[in-house]
Write a protein that holds these residues in place. Sequence first.
Motif, PDB file in Angstrom:
ATOM      1  N   ASP A 389       0.830  -1.219   0.000  1.00 43.41           N
ATOM      2  CA  ASP A 389       0.000   0.000   0.000  1.00 43.41           C
ATOM      3  C   ASP A 389       0.857   1.259   0.000  1.00 43.41           C
ATOM      4  OD1 ASP A 389      -2.188  -1.576   0.010  1.00 43.41           O
ATOM      5  OD2 ASP A 389      -2.691  -1.300   2.145  1.00 43.41           O
ATOM      6  N   ARG A 390       1.924   1.219   0.787  1.00 42.07           N
ATOM      7  CA  ARG A 390       2.799   2.395   0.888  1.00 42.07           C
ATOM      8  C   ARG A 390       3.869   2.405  -0.204  1.00 42.07           C
ATOM      9  NH1 ARG A 390       3.384   4.212   6.600  1.00 42.07           N
ATOM     10  NH2 ARG A 390       1.903   3.022   7.834  1.00 42.07           N
ATOM     11  N   ALA A 391       3.858   1.374  -1.043  1.00 44.13           N
ATOM     12  CA  ALA A 391       4.909   1.206  -2.079  1.00 44.13           C
ATOM     13  C   ALA A 391       6.292   1.367  -1.449  1.00 44.13           C
ATOM     14  CB  ALA A 391       4.701   2.185  -3.232  1.00 44.13           C
ATOM     15  N   GLU A 392       6.426   0.794  -0.253  1.00 49.96           N
ATOM     16  CA  GLU A 392       7.665   0.951   0.518  1.00 49.96           C
ATOM     17  C   GLU A 392       8.864   0.370  -0.234  1.00 49.96           C
ATOM     18  OE1 GLU A 392       6.512   0.668   4.809  1.00 49.96           O
ATOM     19  OE2 GLU A 392       8.128  -0.808   4.742  1.00 49.96           O
ATOM     20  N   TRP A 393       8.591  -0.637  -1.060  1.00 51.72           N
ATOM     21  CA  TRP A 393       9.663  -1.302  -1.787  1.00 51.72           C
ATOM     22  C   TRP A 393      10.341  -0.382  -2.799  1.00 51.72           C
ATOM     23  CZ3 TRP A 393       8.207  -1.400  -6.875  1.00 51.72           C
ATOM     24  CH2 TRP A 393       6.836  -1.264  -7.117  1.00 51.72           C
ATOM     25  N   ARG A 394       9.705   0.777  -3.086  1.00 54.39           N
ATOM     26  CA  ARG A 394      10.352   1.718  -4.021  1.00 54.39           C
ATOM     27  C   ARG A 394      11.539   2.438  -3.375  1.00 54.39           C
ATOM     28  NH1 ARG A 394       6.957   2.409  -8.477  1.00 54.39           N
ATOM     29  NH2 ARG A 394       4.756   2.138  -7.961  1.00 54.39           N
ATOM     30  N   ASP A 395      11.603   2.391  -2.067  1.00 48.95           N
ATOM     31  CA  ASP A 395      12.704   3.027  -1.330  1.00 48.95           C
ATOM     32  C   ASP A 395      14.047   2.524  -1.888  1.00 48.95           C
ATOM     33  OD1 ASP A 395      14.726   3.501   0.618  1.00 48.95           O
ATOM     34  OD2 ASP A 395      13.180   3.745   2.142  1.00 48.95           O
ATOM     35  N   PRO A 396      14.950   3.449  -2.254  1.00 50.56           N
ATOM     36  CA  PRO A 396      16.227   3.018  -2.844  1.00 50.56           C
ATOM     37  C   PRO A 396      17.007   2.049  -1.958  1.00 50.56           C
ATOM     38  CG  PRO A 396      16.064   5.438  -2.774  1.00 50.56           C
ATOM     39  CD  PRO A 396      14.803   4.902  -2.167  1.00 50.56           C
ATOM     40  N   ARG A 397      16.772   2.108  -0.644  1.00 51.61           N
ATOM     41  CA  ARG A 397      17.466   1.166   0.254  1.00 51.61           C
ATOM     42  C   ARG A 397      17.158  -0.284  -0.139  1.00 51.61           C
ATOM     43  NH1 ARG A 397      15.363   1.332   5.908  1.00 51.61           N
ATOM     44  NH2 ARG A 397      13.489   2.163   4.922  1.00 51.61           N
ATOM     45  N   PHE A 398      15.953  -0.492  -0.687  1.00 49.37           N
ATOM     46  CA  PHE A 398      15.519  -1.866  -0.965  1.00 49.37           C
ATOM     47  C   PHE A 398      15.714  -2.265  -2.418  1.00 49.37           C
ATOM     48  CE2 PHE A 398      12.492  -0.521   2.516  1.00 49.37           C
ATOM     49  CZ  PHE A 398      13.318  -1.000   3.519  1.00 49.37           C
ATOM     50  N   SER A 399      15.978  -1.291  -3.282  1.00 49.73           N
ATOM     51  CA  SER A 399      16.058  -1.655  -4.708  1.00 49.73           C
ATOM     52  C   SER A 399      17.495  -1.707  -5.217  1.00 49.73           C
ATOM     53  CB  SER A 399      15.236  -0.657  -5.539  1.00 49.73           C
ATOM     54  OG  SER A 399      15.689   0.651  -5.270  1.00 49.73           O
ATOM     55  N   GLN A 400      18.473  -1.533  -4.312  1.00 51.65           N
ATOM     56  CA  GLN A 400      19.870  -1.564  -4.757  1.00 51.65           C
ATOM     57  C   GLN A 400      20.638  -2.694  -4.056  1.00 51.65           C
ATOM     58  OE1 GLN A 400      21.067   2.422  -3.864  1.00 51.65           O
ATOM     59  NE2 GLN A 400      19.783   3.257  -5.501  1.00 51.65           N
ATOM     60  N   GLY A 401      21.702  -3.135  -4.741  1.00 52.16           N
ATOM     61  CA  GLY A 401      22.549  -4.167  -4.129  1.00 52.16           C
ATOM     62  C   GLY A 401      22.177  -5.551  -4.589  1.00 52.16           C
ATOM     63  N   GLY A 402      23.105  -6.477  -4.390  1.00 55.55           N
ATOM     64  CA  GLY A 402      22.887  -7.847  -4.878  1.00 55.55           C
ATOM     65  C   GLY A 402      22.172  -8.721  -3.861  1.00 55.55           C
ATOM     66  N   VAL A 403      21.984  -9.964  -4.252  1.00 54.56           N
ATOM     67  CA  VAL A 403      21.294 -10.937  -3.387  1.00 54.56           C
ATOM     68  C   VAL A 403      22.359 -11.827  -2.762  1.00 54.56           C
ATOM     69  CG1 VAL A 403      19.538 -12.721  -3.326  1.00 54.56           C
ATOM     70  CG2 VAL A 403      19.516 -11.014  -5.135  1.00 54.56           C
ATOM     71  N   VAL A 404      22.256 -12.008  -1.470  1.00 53.85           N
ATOM     72  CA  VAL A 404      23.240 -12.910  -0.861  1.00 53.85           C
ATOM     73  C   VAL A 404      22.624 -14.186  -0.299  1.00 53.85           C
ATOM     74  CG1 VAL A 404      25.113 -11.297  -0.354  1.00 53.85           C
ATOM     75  CG2 VAL A 404      23.194 -11.489   1.238  1.00 53.85           C
ATOM     76  N   THR A 405      21.361 -14.200   0.001  1.00 51.50           N
ATOM     77  CA  THR A 405      20.792 -15.452   0.532  1.00 51.50           C
ATOM     78  C   THR A 405      19.571 -15.862  -0.280  1.00 51.50           C
ATOM     79  OG1 THR A 405      19.410 -14.284   2.103  1.00 51.50           O
ATOM     80  CG2 THR A 405      21.521 -15.133   2.888  1.00 51.50           C
TER      81      THR A 405
END
Length: 405
Positions: A389-405
């Motif tokens: 609802d808040r489209a929180e996933w758009r926050d750059p903190r969550f959309s950058q960087g690789g996957v480790v697990t």
Amino acid sequence: MTTLDEVRGWDAADPLGAFRARFRLPEGVIYLDGNSLGALPHATAARMRDAIEREWGDALVRSWNDAGWVEAPARVGAKIARLIGAEADEVIVANSTTVDLFKLAIAAAGLRDGAIVAERDNFPTDSYVGSAAAALIGRAFRAVPAGESARALTADVAVAILTHVDYRTAVRHDMAALNGAARASDTKIVWDLSHSVGAVPLDLHRDGVELAVGCGYKYLNGGPGAPAFLYVARHLQSRIASPIAGWWSHAAPFDFAADYRAAPGIARFAAGTPPMLGLLALESGVDLMLEADPHMLWAKSIRLYDLFAERLAQRCPDLAIVSPADAGRRGSHISIAHPNALAIVRALTARGVIGDFRTPDIARFGLTPLYLSFTDIWNAVETLADVMDRAEWRDPRFSQGGVVT
Ligand SMILES: Cc1ncc(COP(=O)(O)O)c(C=O)c1O
């Protein structure tokens, strides 16, 4: 429509509810990743202290005999056998899932000429191993889509490596039917039970399984990098040979003989000295799992899934579940496809709801009936709805960087 009060009532009446207190689960966390790394049982922390301080620290090398370390791979194997519908002398704990797959693929290929097949879109270690094993022994290799596994069991295929439950979608193969087809084509299937053991009821004898491997650190709660197990049906044990002839697979390891002589039973599929601390942690997880009725666990897994799906349809109708609606065709996780799945999973993790991401677009949530409550599922979907609802996933903190697990 189910209400929160009803859900709380389900928890109060849950016959498995008491198991939750047997695990260390941090305050403020809803753990939906037990299909990747199972949670820590309190008993394991205590067992590890004892194994390190008393068995290793005080008793030192004497513990190989006095603390039952030498027998541990077979002893823990026999316990796992009870979870999977096998005989005690058909399972041993050794190495990792990857190494065990390799050993069994090569061993099975020794039975006759023919190609090795693995699934293309399933967990990659299986097809990497299949391809490398084929190259090593001069066989053809084919990677087939998981949905076409049955058609891939043809007379020119000696070995097929199949994963029982798909790590992305939770789609579960019909094990008995595929084993029937494999008998007709004279193919040996090596089953990867990593996402099944401790999650869906297994009966390897009933379903005609001859060879299998499985992971110790997922639903068995064996700890990070816990050793794996392998199963060889008794009638095959003396007919096939592990490609790794080590002293622990020798008929008489402590004779230190100059020539190799494979152990007569399942022990011939061991290799070298077992990682004892990891093995004892696995044993503790398996002991806890053995206390629960597997049919009750599976019945609860289905209810956790249904509640997740119902709440998701209610609160996030735009999110698409890619796991099968039919419980008979799936494992114990629920997966959602979304182009921003990685950022969504990260936003959820920041809120204490831990699932994981699998490429290209899957948000995956493990349903572990031993320590999850129905209220956890309710709250997890509420958090997910809020993140969306808040489209929180758009926050750059969550959309950058690789996957480790
Ligand atoms: C189907 C499957 N096989 C094997 C593995 C892991 O193998 P290993 O323990 O050797 O890393 C995983 C890990 O997630 C898996 O999902």
